[in-house]
Design a protein around this motif. Structure first.
Motif, PDB file in Angstrom:
ATOM      1  N   ALA A  29      -1.491  -1.354  -8.616  1.00  0.00           N
ATOM      2  CA  ALA A  29      -1.096  -1.901  -9.912  1.00  0.00           C
ATOM      3  C   ALA A  29       0.137  -1.170 -10.425  1.00  0.00           C
ATOM      4  N   VAL A  30       0.086   0.147 -10.419  1.00  0.00           N
ATOM      5  CA  VAL A  30       1.192   0.942 -10.945  1.00  0.00           C
ATOM      6  C   VAL A  30       1.446   2.119 -10.012  1.00  0.00           C
ATOM      7  N   THR A  31       2.712   2.319  -9.679  1.00  0.00           N
ATOM      8  CA  THR A  31       3.080   3.454  -8.839  1.00  0.00           C
ATOM      9  C   THR A  31       4.235   4.195  -9.483  1.00  0.00           C
ATOM     10  N   ALA A  32       4.112   5.524  -9.558  1.00  0.00           N
ATOM     11  CA  ALA A  32       5.218   6.345 -10.045  1.00  0.00           C
ATOM     12  C   ALA A  32       5.647   7.273  -8.922  1.00  0.00           C
ATOM     13  N   ASN A  39       8.700  14.994 -12.885  1.00  0.00           N
ATOM     14  CA  ASN A  39       8.287  14.731 -11.513  1.00  0.00           C
ATOM     15  C   ASN A  39       6.845  14.218 -11.387  1.00  0.00           C
ATOM     16  N   ILE A  40       6.605  13.097 -12.032  1.00  0.00           N
ATOM     17  CA  ILE A  40       5.256  12.508 -11.981  1.00  0.00           C
ATOM     18  C   ILE A  40       5.111  11.660 -10.723  1.00  0.00           C
ATOM     19  N   ASN A  41       4.052  11.893  -9.990  1.00  0.00           N
ATOM     20  CA  ASN A  41       3.725  11.040  -8.847  1.00  0.00           C
ATOM     21  C   ASN A  41       2.320  10.505  -9.055  1.00  0.00           C
ATOM     22  N   LEU A  42       2.197   9.195  -8.959  1.00  0.00           N
ATOM     23  CA  LEU A  42       0.916   8.591  -9.305  1.00  0.00           C
ATOM     24  C   LEU A  42       0.784   7.262  -8.578  1.00  0.00           C
ATOM     25  N   HIS A  43      -0.397   7.027  -8.090  1.00  0.00           N
ATOM     26  CA  HIS A  43      -0.659   5.718  -7.497  1.00  0.00           C
ATOM     27  C   HIS A  43      -1.970   5.197  -8.065  1.00  0.00           C
ATOM     28  N   VAL A  44      -1.902   4.076  -8.750  1.00  0.00           N
ATOM     29  CA  VAL A  44      -3.109   3.520  -9.350  1.00  0.00           C
ATOM     30  C   VAL A  44      -3.368   2.150  -8.741  1.00  0.00           C
ATOM     31  N   PRO A  45      -4.456   2.012  -7.970  1.00  0.00           N
ATOM     32  CA  PRO A  45      -4.785   0.698  -7.405  1.00  0.00           C
ATOM     33  C   PRO A  45      -5.251  -0.266  -8.491  1.00  0.00           C
TER      34      PRO A  45
END
Lengths: 265, 272
Positions: free
Chosen positions: A3-6, A21-27
């Motif tokens: 859904a959202v990827t940073a 430096n945000i890294n995020l992966h939200v399915p």
């Protein structure tokens, strides 16, 4: 599906670094709660998801495409206040979504189209338990009812992502419990991806399927703005469904009861 | 004994207190008038109430010897037409300009400083220009009213638009609204009652500009009449005319309030 990827996301205002430096992966389908101290950038992050702010470095993706640079119907939102239109009744607040979509020039529907929009809006009001207050203005509704209305309004566009900015912060604890039940139910049934910023740690820990903590790791006393916040905790909350949650709660409750009985003996 | 800030009069007392200044002024006037008239029955400065009532009735019901018209009604119609035209056009301009400058940053940058400067020009100072440019007819008088109050209304409406919570504008966008639809469905209905409030505040100035322009060049009108009969020290006409103008202003104000209360029930509820 994500859904959202940073990716290496930065947000700076001049020399002030807000997010670092945000890294995020939200399915898709996750219920993400975001907590953190004031000024840690959690609201900025939400505004970036909304499209009100854009990153200064890195990438922010909605699905597989870059995040649009302005708010749009693919992301619904509920704010702590001012989320509904004070000049429209509850029903019209919900109807307005369909009216805007169908009548590009006037923003109003007439005749059969209006009746259909009305029916759809009534169904949505029923889903949030507001059908009895359809003809009231927001100022005549309690705080909890106003937030129910805001949620109903946001869901009319079937958004992929629902953004909640401290939506229950101004509500009484009892009402807040009802709202939690409502939002969990809607999340389950509609397969939404939810981002919720909250001040209430308890709420953050119990409500969602994943908890993000935003915090500043490094501090420079000489230059408070030199370092930004990062995601310091990313905790999966192992709750697959509301049913499971209920099951667990019941079992725990039962166990506690047993324990109490034994102690009483 | 409670502090005086905590003491509130009950309804009848409040009403009586409200009437007190009116009664006092009236009494003072009657005493002064009676004293002067006792000395000289033809004194024109402080006519008796009955003389004024007679004069007013004559103006309202008896055709003028010179023109054959009912002077009061001709004056009232002329003045209210000018005032109404000027105020309505100002409202229209204020609404359109205010919404665009309030909502669209490019338009705000382009016009907001200009409107601000425009509103600083003393309207009466440009009255001669208006008379030269538009002649001494109706147009110049209406334009003076517009010049006097439209910039104020524009700025007020702009401010009200800017005061709308950003949350509402964002919410509308997440519901798929275009800029035009936001104007039409979110901004316009919320700004309209505020426009009526701004108009109420501007009406005082509107009357001022109306009477000023009528005093200088007109052939009928409430302001014209007052300044015409001033030459004969005709207080019997002037005082009732002033009272009549005050009554009209009061009624227009009440009318606007009632429109706000009945057409926008959500508006009052939000403020209380």
């Amino acid at each position: 599906m994500s859904a959202v990827t940073a990716k290496n996301l930065w947000k700076e205002y001049g020399d002030d670094v807000v997010l670092e430096n945000i890294n995020l992966h939200v399915p898709a389908g996750e219920f993400v709660t975001i907590v953190g101290a004031s000024g840690c950038g959690k609201s900025t992050f939400l505004r970036m998801l909304l499209g009100e702010e854009t990153q200064t470095r890195g990438q922010l993706l909605l699905g597989d495409a870059p995040m649009p640079s302005e708010p749009g119907p693919d992301r619904g939102v509920v704010f702590q206040k001012y989320s509904v239109f004070p000049h429209l009744t509850a029903l019209k607040n919900v109807m307005v979504a369909d009216e805007l979509a169908s009548a590009r020039l006037t923003g109003r529907l007439f005749g059969g189209a209006r009746r259909r929009a009305r029916e759809r809006a009534m169904e949505m009001l029923q889903a949030v338990g507001l059908d009895h207050a359809a003809d009231k203005y927001p100022s005549e509704l309690s705080g909890g009812m106003q937030q129910r209305l805001a949620i109903a309004q946001a869901l009319m566009k079937d958004p992929k992502v629902l953004l909640l900015d401290e939506p229950f912060g101004a509500l009484d604890p009892g009402i807040r419990k009802d709202m939690h039940a409502l939002i969990l139910d809607l999340w389950q049934r509609r397969g939404l991806t939810v981002f919720m910023v909250t001040h209430d740690l308890q709420e953050g820990f119990t409500l969602g399927s994943r908890l993000l903590v935003f915090d500043k790791v490094r501090h420079d006393p000489q230059a408070p703005g030199a370092y930004g916040a990062n995601i310091t905790y990313d905790i999966p909350l192992q709750r697959q469904s509301a049913e499971l949650y209920d099951e667990v709660r019941e079992r725990v409750g039962a166990a506690e009861q047993e324990l109490l009985k034994e102690n009483a003996r | 004994m409670k502090r005086i800030i905590n003491q509130t009069p009950n309804r009848p007392t409040g009403l009586a207190l409200g009437l007190l200044p009116f009664v006092l002024v009236l009494l003072v006037y009657m005493v002064a008038s009676a004293a002067r008239l006792a000395e000289n029955p033809n004194d024109p400065l402080l006519p008796s109430l009955s003389a004024m009532a007679e004069a007013f009735q004559r103006l309202a019901t008896e055709p003028s010897r010179r023109t054959g018209e009912l002077v009061l009604w001709v004056d009232t119609a002329a003045s209210l037409t000018r005032l109404g035209l000027g105020v309505l056009i100002s409202m229209g301009m204020g609404l359109v300009v205010g919404i665009f400058t309030g909502l669209i940053p490019y338009v705000r940058r382009a016009f907001s400083p200009f409107v601000t400067v425009l509103s600083m020009i003393p309207p009466l100072a440009v009255l001669p220009i208006l008379f030269i440019a538009f002649g001494v007819g109706e147009l110049a008088k209406v334009v003076l009213i517009i010049f006097g109050i439209a910039p104020f209304i524009m700025r007020d409406v702009q401010q009200r638009v800017e005061e709308l919570p950003t949350e509402q504008l964002v919410k509308a966008q997440t519901l798929g609204a275009s800029t035009w639809q936001i104007m039409l469905r979110v901004v316009l209905p919320q700004v309209f009652p505020r426009l009526l409030d701004a108009t109420r505040l501007a009406l005082g100035s509107a009357w001022l500009f109306l009477i000023a322009s009528e005093a200088i060049a007109a052939t009928e009108g409430l302001g014209y009449r007052i300044f015409l009969v001033r030459r004969y020290l005709d207080m019997e006409t002037i005082l009732p005319y002033v009272a009549w103008i005050t009554l009209l202003a009061f009624l227009v104000d009440i009318l606007l309030r009632l429109i706000n209360r009945y057409c926008f029930p959500w508006y009052g509820g939000r403020r209380s």
